[in-house]
Write an enzyme that holds these catalytic residues in place. Structure first.
Site, PDB file in Angstrom:
ATOM      1  N   PHE A   1       0.778  -1.351  -0.162  1.00 36.11           N
ATOM      2  CA  PHE A   1       0.492  -0.238   0.128  1.00 36.11           C
ATOM      3  C   PHE A   1       0.810   0.748  -0.306  1.00 36.11           C
ATOM      4  CE2 PHE A   1      -2.892   3.422   1.887  1.00 36.11           C
ATOM      5  CZ  PHE A   1      -4.022   2.769   1.783  1.00 36.11           C
TER       6      PHE A   1
ATOM      7  N   TYR B   1     -10.606   0.633  11.324  1.00 38.01           N
ATOM      8  CA  TYR B   1     -12.022   1.177  10.383  1.00 38.01           C
ATOM      9  C   TYR B   1     -12.514   0.093   9.017  1.00 38.01           C
ATOM     10  CZ  TYR B   1      -8.383   3.362   7.330  1.00 38.01           C
ATOM     11  OH  TYR B   1      -7.253   3.835   6.670  1.00 38.01           O
TER      12      TYR B   1
ATOM     13  N   ARG C   1     -12.390  -4.963  -6.107  1.00 35.82           N
ATOM     14  CA  ARG C   1     -12.362  -5.314  -5.606  1.00 35.82           C
ATOM     15  C   ARG C   1     -13.344  -5.990  -4.777  1.00 35.82           C
ATOM     16  NH1 ARG C   1      -8.031  -2.105  -0.896  1.00 35.82           N
ATOM     17  NH2 ARG C   1     -10.106  -1.263  -0.915  1.00 35.82           N
TER      18      ARG C   1
END
Ligand SMILES: *Cc1c(COP(=O)(O)O)cnc(C)c1O
Length: 413
Positions: A128, A225, A374
């Site tokens: 990422f 989250y 995704r």
């Protein structure tokens, strides 16, 4: 395959021991939510908890709530609640700041513990981006000759990690492909070369069983989250192996990491243990929501969740490959269970446009460059019939070419 009808999927839902957990969440009717890997759904308890924090604790008790409502201890209390999900112990985890900031602090602390002669941080080009950016920012700012070595395949780890490596920084489940690393094997091999190992658990905490102690990992960070359902932008977590606590120092040495913050000393003295990973005052309202997400996990265990997660992703892959055959989709996610997280990605030349159309039809997934659609499967609330229905809608959109090829990308894809 045996699950090749909607009725078969209904039977799977009827037999699913985790099915009742869906009632712990508020999900809009008519929506198939396959993006819990990016923003987890809202736990039912969150609304009431938010009202309590805002009305009673902030509105009425005001500043007394730091003690009375336990605001001050929230980072460690929540850290202790999260710990069992990642194979960590008591007083080893804090919930604080963002994943990006925690990466900065832990990476800085790791470089400081490591021998100064080791100058290389190894990570994946496919990591990422914020993980790579934070490492770049830190090393440029340190200006002590650190380099970042980006590898392109997991196989390269065996040669890339060597006597020059300071830290191996990896994301456990890749955000795009869903590839899952063997944490224990990779950690051991890197440590045999003298490297420290920092794991980013953003896409694995709450999605796959993790045992940081069994893997003998050095450091870990992750989001709350995503699969942990803590709410948009909820504070992240940081874990440091207890064997490093005494030596650990990090440059964002704010007053919350001080030994005795309220003695208001002008000189910094680091606090005990994991408190050293803290910096300053936390967003209490957001932090309080994290507990509502964590409480759901007390109803089950990661092995039961993993079983369902694999059943859901197996089903999705099989149904897409049979019902959408010849419609331009290619699987990106590894097929072996041992290499798969809890989301599945397919490429399509018009991936962005197709995803936009899916969302318009109530199937919420997301899109990542290049061409990757995704789909996240959250075993706490995703149903087998959701998988069937999502594939039906996907098949119709693809077969009818019912998407706008020139769809303009929004700021968040
Ligand atoms: C989601 C994610 C992040 C997000 O970092 P923030 O600081 O919360 O923006 C970082 N790293 C990985 C691997 C992620 O999947």
């Amino acid at each position: 395959m045996t699950n090749s009808s909607r009725a078969a999927c209904q039977a799977l839902d009827a037999d699913d021991p985790l099915a009742p957990l869906r009632t712990w969440f508020d999900l809009p009717p008519g929506m198939i939510y396959l993006d819990g890997n990016s923003l987890g759904a809202r736990p039912h308890a969150a609304l009431q908890r938010a009202q309590q924090v805002i009305q009673q604790e902030w509105g009425h008790d005001l500043i007394r709530s730091w003690n009375k409502a336990g605001w001050f201890d929230l980072p460690s209390r929540l850290g202790n609640k999260l710990a069992p999900l990642i194979g960590a112990g008591e007083n080893e985890v804090v919930v604080t700041d963002s994943t990006s900031i925690n990466l900065f602090k832990l990476l800085a602390g790791a470089l400081q513990i490591q021998a100064a002669s080791r100058k290389v941080i190894v990570t994946e080009r496919d990591n990422f981006p914020t993980d790579i950016y934070m490492a770049q920012g830190l090393t440029e700012w340190l200006d002590r000759g650190y380099r970042i070595h980006l590898i392109d395949t997991p196989q390269e780890l065996t040669t890339a990690v060597n006597a020059e490596t300071a830290v191996l920084m990896l994301t456990h489940v890749n955000y795009r492909s869903g590839h899952l690393h063997d944490m224990q094997a990779v950690t051991q091999a890197a440590q045999e070369q003298g490297a420290l190992v920092l794991w980013d658990l953003a896409h694995s905490a709450g999605a796959v069983p993790i045992d940081l102690h069994a893997a003998n990992a050095d450091f870990a960070v992750g989001c709350t989250y995503k699969y942990l359902n803590g709410g948009p932008g909820a504070p992240a977590f940081a874990w440091i192996a207890p064997r490093h606590h005494a030596q650990f120092r990090q440059p964002l040495s704010g007053w919350w990491s001080h030994q005795a913050p309220f003695t208001m000393q002008p000189a910094f003295a680091p606090g005990e243990g994991i408190r050293r990973a803290l910096c300053g005052t936390q967003p209490v309202i957001s932090l309080a929501m994290v507990e509502c997400g964590l409480d759901v996990f007390a109803q089950t265990d990661m092995h039961a969740l993993r079983r369902k997660s694999l059943a859901l992703t197996d089903l999705f892959i099989a149904l897409v490959e049979s019902r959408c055959a010849g419609l331009g989709l290619a699987l990106v996610t590894p097929r072996p269970h041992a290499q798969r997280g809890s989301h599945v990605s397919f490429t399509h030349v018009h991936g962005y446009a197709v995803m936009r159309e899916l969302i318009a039809h109530g199937v919420i997934g997301d899109y990542r460059e290049p061409q990757v659609m995704r789909f996240g499967f959250t075993p706490l609330y995703t149903q087998f019939t959701d998988v069937w229905d999502a594939v039906s809608i996907l098949r119709r959109i693809l077969a009818d070419q019912d998407y706008e090829i020139d769809a303009r990308q929004e700021a968040v894809t």
